[in-house]
Scaffold this motif. Structure first.
Motif, PDB file in Angstrom:
ATOM      1  N   LEU A  61     -16.918  24.733 -15.713  1.00 12.37           N
ATOM      2  CA  LEU A  61     -17.204  23.509 -14.966  1.00 12.37           C
ATOM      3  C   LEU A  61     -16.431  22.281 -15.461  1.00 12.37           C
ATOM      4  O   LEU A  61     -15.810  21.587 -14.658  1.00 12.37           O
ATOM      5  N   PRO A  62     -16.433  21.967 -16.787  1.00 11.74           N
ATOM      6  CA  PRO A  62     -15.714  20.761 -17.217  1.00 11.74           C
ATOM      7  C   PRO A  62     -14.206  20.837 -16.977  1.00 11.74           C
ATOM      8  O   PRO A  62     -13.548  19.806 -16.830  1.00 11.74           O
ATOM      9  N   LEU A  63     -13.675  22.049 -16.967  1.00 12.67           N
ATOM     10  CA  LEU A  63     -12.230  22.214 -16.832  1.00 12.67           C
ATOM     11  C   LEU A  63     -11.855  22.816 -15.480  1.00 12.67           C
ATOM     12  O   LEU A  63     -10.803  23.426 -15.326  1.00 12.67           O
ATOM     13  N   ALA A  64     -12.741  22.617 -14.491  1.00 12.21           N
ATOM     14  CA  ALA A  64     -12.508  23.202 -13.166  1.00 12.21           C
ATOM     15  C   ALA A  64     -11.228  22.668 -12.525  1.00 12.21           C
ATOM     16  O   ALA A  64     -10.499  23.405 -11.851  1.00 12.21           O
ATOM     17  N   LYS A  65     -10.924  21.379 -12.739  1.00 14.15           N
ATOM     18  CA  LYS A  65      -9.716  20.798 -12.141  1.00 14.15           C
ATOM     19  C   LYS A  65      -8.458  21.381 -12.769  1.00 14.15           C
ATOM     20  O   LYS A  65      -7.430  21.518 -12.089  1.00 14.15           O
ATOM     21  N   LEU A  66      -8.523  21.727 -14.053  1.00 13.56           N
ATOM     22  CA  LEU A  66      -7.383  22.372 -14.704  1.00 13.56           C
ATOM     23  C   LEU A  66      -7.137  23.753 -14.102  1.00 13.56           C
ATOM     24  O   LEU A  66      -6.000  24.123 -13.790  1.00 13.56           O
ATOM     25  N   ILE A  67      -8.212  24.507 -13.910  1.00 10.49           N
ATOM     26  CA  ILE A  67      -8.103  25.850 -13.313  1.00 10.49           C
ATOM     27  C   ILE A  67      -7.612  25.734 -11.877  1.00 10.49           C
ATOM     28  O   ILE A  67      -6.750  26.504 -11.436  1.00 10.49           O
ATOM     29  N   LEU A  68      -8.153  24.751 -11.120  1.00 12.88           N
ATOM     30  CA  LEU A  68      -7.740  24.549  -9.727  1.00 12.88           C
ATOM     31  C   LEU A  68      -6.260  24.193  -9.649  1.00 12.88           C
ATOM     32  O   LEU A  68      -5.533  24.716  -8.799  1.00 12.88           O
ATOM     33  N   SER A  69      -5.805  23.309 -10.535  1.00 11.25           N
ATOM     34  CA  SER A  69      -4.388  22.915 -10.541  1.00 11.25           C
ATOM     35  C   SER A  69      -3.492  24.116 -10.788  1.00 11.25           C
ATOM     36  O   SER A  69      -2.476  24.303 -10.115  1.00 11.25           O
ATOM     37  N   SER A  70      -3.880  24.938 -11.753  1.00  9.64           N
ATOM     38  CA  SER A  70      -3.081  26.117 -12.090  1.00  9.64           C
ATOM     39  C   SER A  70      -3.064  27.107 -10.933  1.00  9.64           C
ATOM     40  O   SER A  70      -2.014  27.669 -10.587  1.00  9.64           O
ATOM     41  N   PHE A  71      -4.233  27.293 -10.298  1.00  8.35           N
ATOM     42  CA  PHE A  71      -4.318  28.236  -9.180  1.00  8.35           C
ATOM     43  C   PHE A  71      -3.480  27.779  -7.996  1.00  8.35           C
ATOM     44  O   PHE A  71      -2.705  28.561  -7.424  1.00  8.35           O
ATOM     45  N   LEU A  72      -3.603  26.514  -7.618  1.00  9.77           N
ATOM     46  CA  LEU A  72      -2.856  26.000  -6.466  1.00  9.77           C
ATOM     47  C   LEU A  72      -1.351  26.008  -6.725  1.00  9.77           C
ATOM     48  O   LEU A  72      -0.553  26.323  -5.838  1.00  9.77           O
ATOM     49  N   ALA A  73      -0.962  25.675  -7.957  1.00  6.02           N
ATOM     50  CA  ALA A  73       0.461  25.653  -8.290  1.00  6.02           C
ATOM     51  C   ALA A  73       1.058  27.061  -8.251  1.00  6.02           C
ATOM     52  O   ALA A  73       2.161  27.265  -7.729  1.00  6.02           O
ATOM     53  N   THR A  74       0.331  28.046  -8.784  1.00  8.70           N
ATOM     54  CA  THR A  74       0.850  29.423  -8.776  1.00  8.70           C
ATOM     55  C   THR A  74       0.858  29.992  -7.356  1.00  8.70           C
ATOM     56  O   THR A  74       1.784  30.716  -6.987  1.00  8.70           O
ATOM     57  N   ALA A  75      -0.183  29.666  -6.565  1.00  3.82           N
ATOM     58  CA  ALA A  75      -0.205  30.119  -5.169  1.00  3.82           C
ATOM     59  C   ALA A  75       0.977  29.523  -4.401  1.00  3.82           C
ATOM     60  O   ALA A  75       1.616  30.209  -3.588  1.00  3.82           O
ATOM     61  N   THR A  76       1.290  28.257  -4.674  1.00  5.12           N
ATOM     62  CA  THR A  76       2.445  27.617  -4.036  1.00  5.12           C
ATOM     63  C   THR A  76       3.740  28.286  -4.461  1.00  5.12           C
ATOM     64  O   THR A  76       4.637  28.518  -3.637  1.00  5.12           O
ATOM     65  N   MET A  77       3.832  28.625  -5.735  1.00  6.26           N
ATOM     66  CA  MET A  77       5.031  29.307  -6.237  1.00  6.26           C
ATOM     67  C   MET A  77       5.249  30.623  -5.499  1.00  6.26           C
ATOM     68  O   MET A  77       6.375  30.971  -5.129  1.00  6.26           O
ATOM     69  N   VAL A  78       4.163  31.343  -5.257  1.00  2.00           N
ATOM     70  CA  VAL A  78       4.275  32.639  -4.577  1.00  2.00           C
ATOM     71  C   VAL A  78       4.630  32.462  -3.111  1.00  2.00           C
ATOM     72  O   VAL A  78       5.596  33.044  -2.618  1.00  2.00           O
ATOM     73  N   PHE A  79       3.844  31.649  -2.394  1.00  6.12           N
ATOM     74  CA  PHE A  79       3.969  31.607  -0.939  1.00  6.12           C
ATOM     75  C   PHE A  79       5.016  30.626  -0.424  1.00  6.12           C
ATOM     76  O   PHE A  79       5.451  30.736   0.727  1.00  6.12           O
ATOM     77  N   VAL A  80       5.426  29.664  -1.242  1.00  7.12           N
ATOM     78  CA  VAL A  80       6.437  28.708  -0.802  1.00  7.12           C
ATOM     79  C   VAL A  80       7.814  29.044  -1.375  1.00  7.12           C
ATOM     80  O   VAL A  80       8.831  28.741  -0.761  1.00  7.12           O
ATOM     81  N   ILE A  81       7.849  29.686  -2.533  1.00  7.81           N
ATOM     82  CA  ILE A  81       9.133  29.994  -3.173  1.00  7.81           C
ATOM     83  C   ILE A  81       9.440  31.502  -3.150  1.00  7.81           C
ATOM     84  O   ILE A  81      10.445  31.931  -2.566  1.00  7.81           O
ATOM     85  N   LEU A  82       8.573  32.310  -3.782  1.00  5.25           N
ATOM     86  CA  LEU A  82       8.897  33.735  -3.960  1.00  5.25           C
ATOM     87  C   LEU A  82       8.899  34.517  -2.643  1.00  5.25           C
ATOM     88  O   LEU A  82       9.825  35.287  -2.371  1.00  5.25           O
TER      89      LEU A  82
END
Length: 411
Positions: A213-234
């Protein structure tokens, strides 16, 4: 009277192990999980590390030597490394951009009192490059120094390729060793569901779901960034440069992605990654060369993670990262990702080099460590996707896509 046996695939067995691990981990005491459940996961990681060195040596030598045209071999190696470097740099940049937009460290009141992280002195660039060359290859094998092992295997493969017909018996030997190690790894993977259960149950019992819970935004940032890397770049890269439909690619990389996601080990996914690259149209020689190489030097997910964590840590400590600092993070992220071993938790260790370079207190590493298992699952699963994508793109650049159809059951 006949009976139909329902066969559950390895991927689904691992999903079941993952789910059971979360349920059991939420119910049992942390000490009990450490005593009885963690060893199940540790055994699996040890088995994987046991097979990685001989598998990488044999497959890279066979892959490099299997390209009989030495000019093509050099061309393929150059293209593979360029694709790896570009995608890794893009990954760090995406991590910085998403973390800058979401600001995962803003407003967090996380105490760092009493937290300590081991100081790491960033090596000089020249020392990093010189350290790639092994003085004694046998010592590199014994210590599992993957960069040195890969360097030696590539050079050996180049030399073997230059022998032509005289080198064929040695090439055949390494092909057989590679095939044997892939079979051994498949045997090890039969234990994977139990290993995943042990790893997840211990992780959940130790940290609990509340730690998220306290670090949910860190996990969300990492998830969205990696998803973007996959679907927008790879994925577009595979579709445009690799001439491979999106759904075919996503379906093809599902199993190695799941193995990496549940085990947090790109080394564990190596055999499945080789098979996925072959099924998606990569030639055996290019797949055998690029996939083991990418397992160590192509860390797209780890690069994203380093970008996100750098912004997070800077915000927690109220530091303002300049453009020069962010460019430094991109460059250091590429170099650090190259040296990140394909074993669980290695990315967290490498962040200390990046943090030291831009003046971020190392105590931030201890904060991130609380949710690193979740972040590790995200970043490692993307690492293996990037390896297969690069293999397909380079194969198509060489005009060899689908030129060697995969035969079911081939090693």
């Amino acid at each position: 009277m006949s009976s139909n046996k329902v066969k559950i695939s390895l991927a689904w067995q691992m999903m079941i192990g993952l789910a059971l691990g979360v349920v059991v981990g939420a119910m049992v005491d942390a000490e009990l999980a450490k005593t009885y459940l963690q060893p199940l996961g540790d055994l699996f990681i040890r088995l994987i590390r046991m097979v990685v060195v001989p598998l990488v040596i044999a497959t890279i030598i066979a892959g490099a030597a299997g390209i009989s045209d030495t000019s093509k071999l050099g061309r393929v190696a150059t293209k593979v490394l360029i694709v790896y470097a570009i995608t890794t740099a893009i990954s760090v940049t995406i991590g910085l951009l998403f973390a800058g937009a979401i600001q995962p460290g803003m407003g967090l009141d996380l105490s760092t009192e009493g937290l300590q992280a081991k100081a790491v002195t960033p090596p000089k660039l020249v020392d990093t490059l010189l350290a790639i060359v092994p003085i004694n290859p046998m010592d590199a094998f014994a210590k599992g120094n993957m960069l040195q092992i890969i360097f030696f295997a590539v050079i050996f493969g180049f030399g073997l390729s230059g022998l032509g017909e005289r080198g064929k018996p040695v090439l055949k030997f390494f092909e057989i060793v590679g095939d044997t190690m892939i079979r051994v790894t498949h045997m090890v993977m039969l234990y994977a569901p139990i290993g995943v259960f042990g790893l997840m149950s211990y992780t959940v019992s130790r940290h609990g779901l509340g730690v998220l819970l306290p670090l949910a935004k860190l996990i969300l940032s990492s998830f969205l960034a990696t998803a973007t890397m996959v679907f927008v770049i790879l994925v577009p890269m595979v579709m445009i440069l690799g001439k491979t439909p999106m759904m075919k690619f996503l379906k093809g990389i599902f199993e190695p992605w799941l193995i990496a996601f549940t085990t947090c080990s790109s080394a564990a996914a190596l055999p499945a990654n080789l098979t996925a690259a072959r099924k998606l149209g990569a030639t055996k020689s290019i797949a055998s060369f690029s996939i083991p190489l990418g397992n160590t030097v192509n860390m797209n997910g780890t690069a994203v993670y380093m970008g996100v964590c750098s912004i997070f840590a800077a915000e927690v400590y109220g530091l303002d990262l300049t453009m020069a600092d962010q460019i430094t993070i991109v460059l250091m992220g590429v170099l650090a990702a190259v040296g990140t071993a394909g074993v669980p938790g290695a990315g967290l260790i490498m962040t200390t080099i990046v943090f030291t370079q831009v003046g971020i207190p190392l105590e931030a590493v201890a904060l991130i460590a609380g949710v690193d298992r979740i972040l590790d699952m995200i970043r490692t699963s993307i690492n293996v996707v990037g390896d297969v994508a690069s293999a397909i793109v380079v194969t198509n650049m060489e005009g060899d896509l689908d030129s060697e159809p995969y035969v079911e059951g081939e090693s």
